[in-house]
Write a protein that holds these residues in place. Structure first.
Motif, short mmCIF file in Angstrom:
data_model
loop_
_atom_site.label_atom_id
_atom_site.label_comp_id
_atom_site.label_asym_id
_atom_site.label_seq_id
_atom_site.Cartn_x
_atom_site.Cartn_y
_atom_site.Cartn_z
N TRP A 114 0.84 -1.20 0.00
CA TRP A 114 0.00 0.00 0.00
C TRP A 114 0.87 1.25 0.00
N SER A 142 -3.34 -0.53 -10.03
CA SER A 142 -3.33 -1.78 -9.27
C SER A 142 -2.65 -1.69 -7.91
N THR A 143 -2.02 -0.58 -7.61
CA THR A 143 -1.41 -0.35 -6.30
C THR A 143 -2.41 0.37 -5.41
N PRO A 144 -2.78 -0.20 -4.27
CA PRO A 144 -3.72 0.50 -3.39
C PRO A 144 -3.07 1.76 -2.80
N GLU A 160 -8.46 0.60 -6.38
CA GLU A 160 -7.92 -0.66 -5.86
C GLU A 160 -8.10 -0.74 -4.35
N ALA A 161 -7.90 0.36 -3.65
CA ALA A 161 -8.12 0.37 -2.20
C ALA A 161 -9.59 0.12 -1.87
N ARG A 163 -11.66 -1.54 -3.73
CA ARG A 163 -11.94 -2.94 -4.07
C ARG A 163 -11.48 -3.87 -2.94
N ARG A 164 -10.26 -3.65 -2.43
CA ARG A 164 -9.75 -4.52 -1.37
C ARG A 164 -10.56 -4.39 -0.08
N ALA A 165 -11.13 -3.22 0.13
CA ALA A 165 -11.95 -3.01 1.32
C ALA A 165 -13.40 -3.46 1.13
N VAL A 199 -11.42 0.99 5.12
CA VAL A 199 -10.29 0.74 4.22
C VAL A 199 -9.03 0.41 5.01
N ALA A 202 -8.21 -3.13 5.82
CA ALA A 202 -7.71 -4.02 4.76
C ALA A 202 -6.21 -3.89 4.55
#
Length: 540
Positions: A114, A142-144, A160-161, A163-165, A199, A202
């Protein structure tokens, strides 16, 4: 430092043009004698040298002014360390400038994979609108990316952040938070207050080595700006454990009065541990947050924001939950410190502190209102009558003054950043910076407290000048005020025989010199428990 029995410890005599002691018995001196972390003498050169003995080391500070150790009564050490080692977005003039800085991020800016940064402020950008994730996605698909606002009460993240959360258009606002969405109901990439936690959960935690790097950078910076101590407003458990280890090893350079982080799950560990006292580190208080910040419109107001009708800010904990947590810590012997920015939050916090202290019989624990930023007149009087600590930050006023009236309107400003009114009402003032939201520069805080002007001297008469503090009151706010607020008033805050040898040498006189001189003043030396933790290269 412990010494073998029978070993004589060499004393040190510090000489200066003037020493302001803040001790009524002897307000001014010329020299200090120090041994084993305490003051042997405070007086003339002859008195200090006689107390120190013929083998004493001598340090001549020349034309410097020495004052008691300066303490920041509300700050975030790990946050400062993170800001010093990740992407710095302060004074970025636009979204494009912020993204350019991100593309040049050093390796230390990553926590896991991150990319972290802090300090953006949409109020300083053309149009003043919040940014969005699409601008970040174009460069970081693609890098959060997780970027905290200057007030730490909002975050700007990329797709991306999100999405991951697991944040989508169907994700509801968490209690005490807002997920900003566009006209089509899609998340914009800006999260306010408790929504940030969705967020952050994650994200991988920082490693022990990363924590050490950040904390070391922060403490080094604090010593350089003349701080002998910091009240850390909400310390994470892992950061506390690092400082505990350093304190046990005798390598913690400054005094840290840590408030347990009472907002998250770590509060359970702190409650189980109870108040804790080491040599340079103490943990006998807890910090809660009642609301958000004014800049991100999260400060809880009784009435609507003038520049956003229908919005009254956020309470970050339900009132009954805040009261329950506060009383649990009071019953365990903790001083309770609660962040309150908006007038509605301050009303609530006073209710919680006064009722909780009465219910638990803990009025003697010197409970604190952190920020006490916007209050109704009746609440200023109520806070003062109760003798609570008003932990306020002078540079918040000078940072917020260009836009605060647009948020609040002229009438509510009468109770905003009201240091003089709070002091006159009977509150105990403890001054700080809230770094890294503001710079840790304590001299800037002294200047702002006296002038209510920016570094260029604007506005000419000061912003709401009736709320200014005198030079002595400002200095007391960073010395005797924090000492009282941390139960250290018998040992620190003044320079007198037997007290801890914490003091700072300055190039300008903060009591009798003009306030304007503080803008370019320099810290020449910082001494904590008799040890020089910083010495300027200009000091021979």
């Amino acid at each position: 430092m412990r010494h073998a029995e029978g070993v004589t410890v060499q004393a040190t005599v510090y000489l200066a043009e003037r020493v302001w002691t803040l001790d009524a018995a002897r307000p001014r001196a010329q020299a200090l004698a120090v041994r084993d972390g305490r003051l042997l003498a405070v007086g003339t050169r002859e008195e200090a040298e006689a107390a120190a003995g013929p083998t004493a080391r001598r340090v001549d500070l020349g034309a410097a002014t020495v004052v008691p150790g300066l303490v920041d009564a509300h700050a975030h050490i790990h946050g400062l360390g993170r800001s010093l080692t990740t992407v710095r977005l302060e004074k970025a003039g636009s979204v494009d400038e912020a993204i350019r800085r991100l593309t040049e991020a050093p390796a230390s800016s990553f926590q896991g994979d991150w990319l972290l940064g802090r300090g953006w402020d949409q109020n300083a950008w053309p149009g003043g609108a919040f940014p969005g994730h699409k601008e970040l996605d174009a460069r970081f698909p693609s890098t959060p990316v997780f970027l905290t606002r200057v007030d730490h009460h909002a975050a700007w993240v990329n797709g991306e952040a999100l999405r991951r959360a697991g944040i989508t258009r169907d994700t509801p606002d968490p209690e005490g938070g807002r997920i900003l969405k566009d006209a089509h109901g899609e998340p914009t990439g800006v999260l306010v207050d408790n929504a940030m936690d969705v967020v952050a959960a994650a994200m991988p935690p920082p490693s022990w080595a990363q924590l050490e790097t950040r904390l070391r950078a922060a403490l080094t910076r604090c010593a350089q700006v003349g701080l002998t101590g910091v009240h850390d407003a909400g310390m994470e458990w892992d950061a506390f454990r690092v400082l505990q280890a350093w304190d046990a090893a005798g390598t913690l350079p400054l005094r840290v009065y840590a408030m347990a982080a009472g907002q998250g799950d770590a509060r359970h560990a702190y409650l189980e541990q109870g108040p804790w006292q080491g040599r340079m580190l103490a943990m006998r208080s807890v910090k809660f947050l009642a609301d958000g910040a004014l800049g991100s419109r999260g400060a809880a107001l009784h009435d609507d924001y003038c520049d956003e009708p229908g919005q009254q800010g956020l309470l970050l904990l339900p009132p009954e939950e805040l009261a329950s947590r506060a009383q649990a810590f009071m019953s365990r012997g903790f001083q309770v410190c609660i962040h309150a920015i908006g007038d509605r939050a301050n009303t609530l916090v006073l209710d919680v502190l006064l009722r909780g202290a009465e219910a638990t019989g803990t009025q003697s624990l010197r409970h604190r209102v952190e920020h006490a930023q916007i209050l109704r007149r009746e609440d200023i009087l109520r806070l003062g009558a109760a003798g609570l600590v008003a932990s306020v930050q002078p540079t918040h006023a000078t940072s917020d003054m260009p836009w605060a009236e647009s948020r609040l309107g002229r009438e509510r400003l009468k109770g905003a950043y009201a240091w003089r009114s709070l002091r006159d009402a009977g509150a105990h003032l403890a001054l700080g910076s809230d770094f890294p939201i503001e710079n840790p520069d304590v001299l800037a805080g002294l200047y702002a407290a006296r002038t209510r002007q920016d570094a260029a001297g604007w506005p000419e008469a000061g912003w709401m000048p009736e709320e200014r503090l005198t030079a002595r009151e400002a200095l007391e706010g960073f010395t005797t005020g924090p000492a009282w607020a941390s139960f250290d008033d018998a040992r620190r805050g003044r320079l007198a025989l037997g007290m801890d040898a914490d003091f700072v040498a300055l190039s300008e006189d903060p009591l009798e010199g003009p306030a304007s001189a503080l803008v370019k003043a320099q810290v020449l030396a910082t001494v904590v428990a008799g040890a020089e933790v910083y010495r300027a290269s200009s000091l021979a």
